[in-house]
Design an enzyme around this catalytic site. Structure first.
Site, PDB file in Angstrom:
ATOM      1  CG  ASP A  70      -2.072   0.971   1.084  1.00  0.00           C
ATOM      2  OD1 ASP A  70      -3.229   0.518   0.971  1.00  0.00           O
ATOM      3  OD2 ASP A  70      -1.821   2.198   1.094  1.00  0.00           O
ATOM      4  CG  ASN A 122     -12.254  -0.603   3.821  1.00  0.00           C
ATOM      5  OD1 ASN A 122     -12.649  -0.968   4.928  1.00  0.00           O
ATOM      6  ND2 ASN A 122     -11.037  -0.098   3.642  1.00  0.00           N
ATOM      7  CB  VAL A 176      -9.241   1.843  -5.148  1.00  0.00           C
ATOM      8  CG1 VAL A 176      -8.952   1.261  -6.527  1.00  0.00           C
ATOM      9  CG2 VAL A 176      -8.204   2.914  -4.796  1.00  0.00           C
ATOM     10  CG  HIS A 194      -8.645  -2.968  -2.599  1.00  0.00           C
ATOM     11  ND1 HIS A 194      -9.559  -2.247  -3.321  1.00  0.00           N
ATOM     12  CD2 HIS A 194      -8.475  -2.290  -1.429  1.00  0.00           C
ATOM     13  CE1 HIS A 194      -9.928  -1.184  -2.635  1.00  0.00           C
ATOM     14  NE2 HIS A 194      -9.282  -1.184  -1.481  1.00  0.00           N
ATOM     15  CG  HIS A 209      -6.795  -2.870   3.004  1.00  0.00           C
ATOM     16  ND1 HIS A 209      -6.079  -1.702   2.817  1.00  0.00           N
ATOM     17  CD2 HIS A 209      -8.007  -2.651   2.437  1.00  0.00           C
ATOM     18  CE1 HIS A 209      -6.837  -0.816   2.178  1.00  0.00           C
ATOM     19  NE2 HIS A 209      -8.018  -1.366   1.939  1.00  0.00           N
TER      20      HIS A 209
END
Ligand code: AMP
Ligand code: ZN
Length: 114
Positions: free
Chosen positions: A30, A87, A96, A100, A102
Protein backbone atom coordinates in the site's frame (compact mmCIF):
# COMPACT_ATOMS: atom_id res chain seq x y z
CA UNK A 1 -13.47 3.29 -21.25
CA UNK A 2 -10.73 4.55 -18.93
CA UNK A 3 -9.33 1.77 -16.76
CA UNK A 4 -9.29 2.07 -12.98
CA UNK A 5 -6.14 2.60 -10.90
CA UNK A 6 -5.77 -1.05 -9.92
CA UNK A 7 -6.39 -2.24 -13.51
CA UNK A 8 -3.56 0.14 -14.48
CA UNK A 9 -1.30 -1.50 -11.87
CA UNK A 10 -2.34 -4.97 -13.14
CA UNK A 11 -1.48 -3.81 -16.69
CA UNK A 12 1.84 -2.29 -15.49
CA UNK A 13 0.85 1.19 -16.67
CA UNK A 14 1.17 2.50 -13.11
CA UNK A 15 4.16 1.33 -11.06
CA UNK A 16 3.71 -0.47 -7.76
CA UNK A 17 5.86 -2.38 -5.31
CA UNK A 18 4.64 -5.82 -6.38
CA UNK A 19 5.29 -8.64 -3.93
CA UNK A 20 3.28 -11.41 -5.61
CA UNK A 21 1.68 -12.15 -8.97
CA UNK A 22 0.02 -15.11 -10.63
CA UNK A 23 -2.56 -15.55 -13.40
CA UNK A 24 -5.47 -14.31 -11.33
CA UNK A 25 -4.07 -12.25 -8.48
CA UNK A 26 -1.56 -9.46 -7.86
CA UNK A 27 -0.36 -8.11 -4.50
CA UNK A 28 1.60 -4.94 -3.82
CA UNK A 29 2.55 -2.67 -0.92
CA UNK A 30 0.00 0.00 0.00
CA UNK A 31 1.30 3.46 -0.92
CA UNK A 32 0.09 4.84 2.45
CA UNK A 33 0.78 2.02 4.91
CA UNK A 34 -1.28 1.84 8.10
CA UNK A 35 0.91 -0.83 9.71
CA UNK A 36 4.49 -2.11 9.31
CA UNK A 37 3.08 -4.68 6.87
CA UNK A 38 0.30 -3.33 4.65
CA UNK A 39 -0.25 -5.18 1.39
CA UNK A 40 -3.14 -5.00 -1.04
CA UNK A 41 -4.22 -8.32 -2.56
CA UNK A 42 -6.12 -7.66 -5.76
CA UNK A 43 -7.86 -9.93 -8.27
CA UNK A 44 -6.79 -9.07 -11.82
CA UNK A 45 -10.45 -9.19 -12.85
CA UNK A 46 -12.13 -5.78 -12.50
CA UNK A 47 -14.92 -6.18 -9.94
CA UNK A 48 -15.95 -2.78 -8.49
CA UNK A 49 -17.18 -3.82 -5.03
CA UNK A 50 -17.84 -6.89 -2.89
CA UNK A 51 -21.54 -6.37 -3.73
CA UNK A 52 -20.72 -7.10 -7.38
CA UNK A 53 -19.28 -10.57 -6.69
CA UNK A 54 -21.13 -13.50 -8.25
CA UNK A 55 -20.93 -17.25 -7.74
CA UNK A 56 -18.48 -17.27 -10.70
CA UNK A 57 -15.97 -15.54 -8.41
CA UNK A 58 -16.08 -18.20 -5.67
CA UNK A 59 -12.76 -19.81 -6.57
CA UNK A 60 -11.10 -16.43 -7.07
CA UNK A 61 -11.97 -15.33 -3.53
CA UNK A 62 -10.63 -18.63 -2.20
CA UNK A 63 -7.38 -18.02 -4.08
CA UNK A 64 -7.06 -14.57 -2.54
CA UNK A 65 -7.15 -16.04 0.96
CA UNK A 66 -4.51 -18.61 0.02
CA UNK A 67 -2.32 -15.80 -1.35
CA UNK A 68 -2.90 -13.86 1.89
CA UNK A 69 -1.77 -16.88 3.90
CA UNK A 70 1.38 -17.23 1.78
CA UNK A 71 2.20 -13.51 2.04
CA UNK A 72 1.60 -13.48 5.80
CA UNK A 73 4.26 -16.20 6.10
CA UNK A 74 6.58 -14.38 3.69
CA UNK A 75 6.24 -11.17 5.74
CA UNK A 76 6.75 -13.10 9.03
CA UNK A 77 3.36 -12.14 10.51
CA UNK A 78 1.57 -15.50 10.17
CA UNK A 79 2.24 -16.54 13.77
CA UNK A 80 2.02 -13.20 15.58
CA UNK A 81 -1.17 -12.26 13.75
CA UNK A 82 -2.64 -10.14 10.98
CA UNK A 83 -5.91 -8.80 9.65
CA UNK A 84 -7.54 -9.02 6.23
CA UNK A 85 -9.89 -6.11 5.46
CA UNK A 86 -12.13 -5.46 2.46
CA UNK A 87 -13.87 -2.07 2.55
CA UNK A 88 -17.15 -1.88 0.66
CA UNK A 89 -18.78 1.38 -0.47
CA UNK A 90 -19.09 4.74 1.28
CA UNK A 91 -19.58 3.91 4.97
CA UNK A 92 -16.50 1.68 4.94
CA UNK A 93 -14.49 4.36 3.12
CA UNK A 94 -13.82 2.39 -0.06
CA UNK A 95 -11.67 4.68 -2.20
CA UNK A 96 -10.67 2.43 -5.10
CA UNK A 97 -13.57 0.71 -6.85
CA UNK A 98 -11.76 -2.47 -7.84
CA UNK A 99 -12.02 -4.99 -5.02
CA UNK A 100 -8.95 -5.47 -2.89
CA UNK A 101 -8.05 -7.09 0.40
CA UNK A 102 -5.81 -5.22 2.82
CA UNK A 103 -3.35 -7.51 4.63
CA UNK A 104 -2.26 -5.67 7.78
CA UNK A 105 0.18 -6.73 10.47
CA UNK A 106 3.45 -6.15 12.23
CA UNK A 107 1.86 -4.33 15.17
CA UNK A 108 -0.98 -4.87 17.63
CA UNK A 109 -4.18 -3.99 15.77
CA UNK A 110 -7.02 -2.29 17.65
CA UNK A 111 -10.57 -3.62 17.80
CA UNK A 112 -13.18 -2.53 16.94
CA UNK A 113 -11.78 -0.81 13.84
CA UNK A 114 -12.58 2.90 13.54
P1 AMP B 1 -9.80 1.43 0.20
O1 AMP B 1 -10.07 2.62 1.04
O2 AMP B 1 -10.15 0.14 0.88
O3 AMP B 1 -10.45 1.55 -1.18
O4 AMP B 1 -8.24 1.37 0.02
C1 AMP B 1 -7.54 1.87 -1.07
C2 AMP B 1 -6.08 1.75 -0.71
O5 AMP B 1 -5.32 1.92 -1.88
C3 AMP B 1 -5.61 2.80 0.29
O6 AMP B 1 -5.08 2.14 1.44
C4 AMP B 1 -4.53 3.56 -0.48
O7 AMP B 1 -3.45 3.96 0.34
C5 AMP B 1 -4.12 2.55 -1.53
N1 AMP B 1 -3.56 3.11 -2.75
C6 AMP B 1 -4.05 4.14 -3.49
N2 AMP B 1 -3.28 4.35 -4.57
C7 AMP B 1 -2.28 3.41 -4.53
C8 AMP B 1 -1.18 3.11 -5.38
N3 AMP B 1 -0.92 3.80 -6.49
N4 AMP B 1 -0.35 2.09 -5.00
C9 AMP B 1 -0.58 1.41 -3.88
N5 AMP B 1 -1.62 1.64 -3.04
C10 AMP B 1 -2.46 2.63 -3.36
ZN1 ZN C 1 -10.10 -2.19 -12.22
Amino acid sequence: MEECLFCSIVNKKVPANIVYEDEQVIAFRDINPQAPVHLLIVPKKHIPTIVDLTSEDKDLIGEIYLVAQKLASQESIAQCGFRIVANCNADAGQAVFHIHFHLLGGRKLGWPPG
